[in-house]
Write an enzyme that holds these catalytic residues in place. Structure first.
Site: not given
Ligand code: GLN
Length: 495
Positions: A70, A145, A169
């Site tokens: 990532k 994400s 995410s």
């Molecule tokens: N979808 C969640 C957010 O927008 C989790 C994101 C994540 O785990 N990095 O914060």
């Protein structure tokens, strides 16, 4: 071996093939590099010019099986932008501990994967570098994400990948792409070199084709790191999962996370998996996580609060780009941050700054912290009576690109089943458990802190029984249209 045979192997199978002399690290790397370069899903933000100069050290346990990473992991001399324009082109002078450990174990960097900006999002549509397409249906999101990592593994352009999970995410994109994703216990894995979103929640973890690969990757990730003050390490080793049965395992089904708001097709798959678990010897009972319905509200106060503090460093002076000349210092800050950050990041910074401001701190931040403590207590109580808490991973299957971008609340609801474990700091895995309308559904298994080995074993037993067919994601590789769901390849006209 042919290129398709090579990239059809799981990572563990590729390690074995190299050991048998059927292929070597360079041939395997080049096969995947070609697949990554041919990627049409916008999953990659950077792919190297060639295979590493030197082969992995002799006897390296991961034998040269390449790893997609990532974007937010710092990688020395390689763009590390966290999906943001504000640090576009940033090439760090050092490498994140996890990436360095995996390289040392024999997993060289295959590429940097697309993600929501600073890991804020559930669809990958918040990336400054364009959305990632879901390989099962290119008109749909891969989740976020860590959407680039998930799409790459599902499409077969990477054998495995690293993601990060703050509120879901790793697990949610794994779910939407039909692969395995594991969020470790908070502190098991070093955060050093991960561009921070919400430091008390961020955790790196594997996205893989199967449960055995998740264990193999995690084995070489865990460990105490003196450069991360919240790092704890892992007691013992991550073992190779082998269980085929669930005899004596007590599964708790929290009514708060398995009812309203979950799509019928996802719930059907969940119940079918519970039946399988019972046939494998598990006992299944309802359990309670009374404060879980408040998890999302608490998370969307706490995570933005930490983000507003972490992102203060991108001011045009210390890190990242600076908006053009002219004006005084406050104007320069304002223009830099206005131009450099996307809409969702700005929303979170404003939310977080507000909830931390004097006069509101106790009402918002303080209350959210108290809810977080209650949620952690709920899990501890549940684990007195159950080995694992199980839920669907995401309330829906992959949704259409653009369908939720203008409605932040609808987007945040994607994290309903994953955020509670994040707030509690407990480990959880997502495994694919079927299809609904031709798209993957997923099953989440959460356990007490440092129960990764038991979680992986249970997931392994279920994975064998479920026998998920992942080919619907792989069909899309190399530009072949995604036809498995009958939806065709009708993605957006341009990225
Ligand atoms: N979808 C969640 C957010 O927008 C989790 C994101 C994540 O785990 N990095 O914060």
């Amino acid at each position: 071996m042919s290129v398709t045979d090579l990239t059809g192997l799981t990572a563990a199978q590729a390690v074995a093939a190299i050991a048998r002399g059927e292929t070597d690290a360079t041939e395997l790397f080049e096969a995947y590099r070609a697949a990554a370069l041919a990627d049409e899903l916008n999953a990659y933000l950077w792919v190297p010019d060639g295979a590493p100069d030197s082969p992995p050290p002799a006897g390296a346990p991961l034998a040269g099986v390449p790893l997609a990473v990532k974007d937010l992991f710092c990688t020395q001399g390689v763009p590390s932008q966290a999906g943001s324009k504000i640090i576009e082109g940033y090439r760090p002078p050092y490498t994140a501990t996890v990436v360095a450990k995996l390289a040392e174990a024999g997993a060289p960097l295959l590429g940097k994967t697309n993600q929501d900006e600073f890991a804020m999002g559930s669809s990958n549509e918040n990336s400054a570098y364009g959305p990632v397409l879901n390989p099962w249906d290119r008109a749909r999101v891969p989740g976020g994400s860590s959407g680039g990592s998930a799409a790459a593994v599902a499409a077969g352009s990477a054998p495995w990948a690293l993601g990060t999970d703050t509120g879901g995410s790793i697990r949610q994109p794994a779910a939407l792409c039909g692969i395995v994703g594991l969020k470790p216990t908070y502190g098991a894995v070093s955060r050093y070199g991960m561009i921070a979103f919400a430091s008390s929640l961020d955790q790196a973890g594997p996205l893989t084709r199967d449960v055995a690969d998740a264990a193999l990757l995690l084995r070489h990730m865990v460990g105490h790191d003196t450069r991360d003050c919240t790092s704890v390490g892992f007691p013992g080793e991550i073992a190779t999962p082998s269980a085929e049965r669930l005899d004596g395992i007590r599964l708790g089904v929290p009514e708060e996370l398995t009812g309203d708001g979950i799509e019928p097709g996802v719930l059907d798959a969940f119940h079918a998996t519970l039946e399988l678990a019972e046939q494998l010897g598990a006992t299944i009972e309802t359990c309670r996580l009374p404060h879980a319905p408040h998890a999302l509200a608490a998370y969307y106060v706490l995570a933005p609060a930490e983000a507003s503090s972490n992102l203060a460093r991108y001011d045009g002076v210390r890190y990242g780009r600076r908006a053009g000349d002219g004006g005084d210092l406050p104007e320069m800050y304002t223009r830099t941050r206005s131009e450099g950050f996307g809409v969702e990041v700005k929303r979170r910074i404003m939310l977080g700054t507000y909830s931390l401001s004097s006069g509101y701190y106790d009402a918002y931040y303080g209350s959210a912290q108290r809810v977080r403590t209650k949620i952690a207590e709920d899990f501890r109580t549940a684990f007195d009576n159950f080995d694992f808490v199980v839920t669907p991973t995401a309330p829906t299957v992959a949704f259409e690109l653009g369908s939720k971008v203008d409605d932040p609340m609808a987007m945040y609801v994607n994290d309903y089943c994953t955020v509670p474990m994040s707030l509690a700091g407990t480990p959880a895995i997502s495994i694919p458990n079927g299809l609904s309308e031709g798209l993957p559904t997923a099953f989440q298994i959460a356990g007490p802190a440092f129960s990764e080995n038991r979680i992986l074993d249970a997931a392994h037993a279920l994975e064998s029984a479920i026998g998920f067919d992942a080919s619907g994601g792989r069909l899309s590789r190399g530009g072949m249209p995604s036809t498995s769901s009958g939806r065709g390849a009708g993605g957006p006209a341009e990225l």
